[in-house]
Design a protein around this motif. Structure first.
Motif, PDB file in Angstrom:
ATOM      1  N   SER A   1       0.260   7.126   1.668  1.00 31.73           N
ATOM      2  CA  SER A   1      -0.912   8.001   1.781  1.00 31.73           C
ATOM      3  C   SER A   1      -2.174   7.229   2.156  1.00 31.73           C
ATOM      4  O   SER A   1      -3.147   7.833   2.610  1.00 31.73           O
ATOM      5  N   ASP A   2      -2.171   5.918   1.983  1.00 33.77           N
ATOM      6  CA  ASP A   2      -3.338   5.100   2.318  1.00 33.77           C
ATOM      7  C   ASP A   2      -3.278   4.537   3.736  1.00 33.77           C
ATOM      8  O   ASP A   2      -4.245   3.933   4.194  1.00 33.77           O
TER       9      ASP A   2
ATOM     10  N   ARG B   1       0.836  -1.204   0.000  1.00 34.85           N
ATOM     11  CA  ARG B   1       0.000   0.000   0.000  1.00 34.85           C
ATOM     12  C   ARG B   1       0.865   1.246   0.000  1.00 34.85           C
ATOM     13  O   ARG B   1       1.981   1.247   0.483  1.00 34.85           O
ATOM     14  N   ARG B   2       0.283   2.329  -0.536  1.00 34.66           N
ATOM     15  CA  ARG B   2       0.976   3.619  -0.529  1.00 34.66           C
ATOM     16  C   ARG B   2       0.936   4.204   0.870  1.00 34.66           C
ATOM     17  O   ARG B   2      -0.010   3.989   1.620  1.00 34.66           O
TER      18      ARG B   2
END
Length: 101
Positions: free
Chosen positions: A6-7, A3-4
């Motif tokens: 930002s997530d 996952r990024r």
């Protein structure tokens, strides 16, 4: 990690920061400096998502981890601080997680 940053939730980001710190230290101890530096860059980016961008003020000067010269902040875009190192003319960008007072 799939996952990024930002997530991720703040708790997930803190766990990722801890993991990256441990892994970078292990690589440094093994003499794998290039790999440690890549992990440290990811670490600074992950830390940036824990920063409050409004705490940084354009026009003010900050120190940058890994840089000798002060950095004058021009603006923030996302989690990146844009500006100039003292005496430089070229615009530079650093993750907010690398800036400090």
């Amino acid at each position: 990690m799939d996952r990024r940053f930002s997530d991720l939730t703040p708790d997930e980001l803190r766990r990722e920061v801890d993991r990256l710190q441990r892994e970078a230290e292990t690589k440094r101890n093994q003499g794998l400096m290039a790999e440690a530096e890549v992990l440290e860059q990811r670490l600074f980016l992950a830390k940036s998502y824990l920063c409050d961008p409004s705490a940084f003020r354009p026009g003010e000067t900050y120190r940058v981890i890994g840089e000798d010269k002060p950095f004058r902040l021009a603006f923030i875009r996302g989690v990146m601080a844009w500006g100039h190192l003292e005496g430089g003319t070229e615009a530079r960008a650093f993750p907010l997680g690398r800036l400090y007072r």
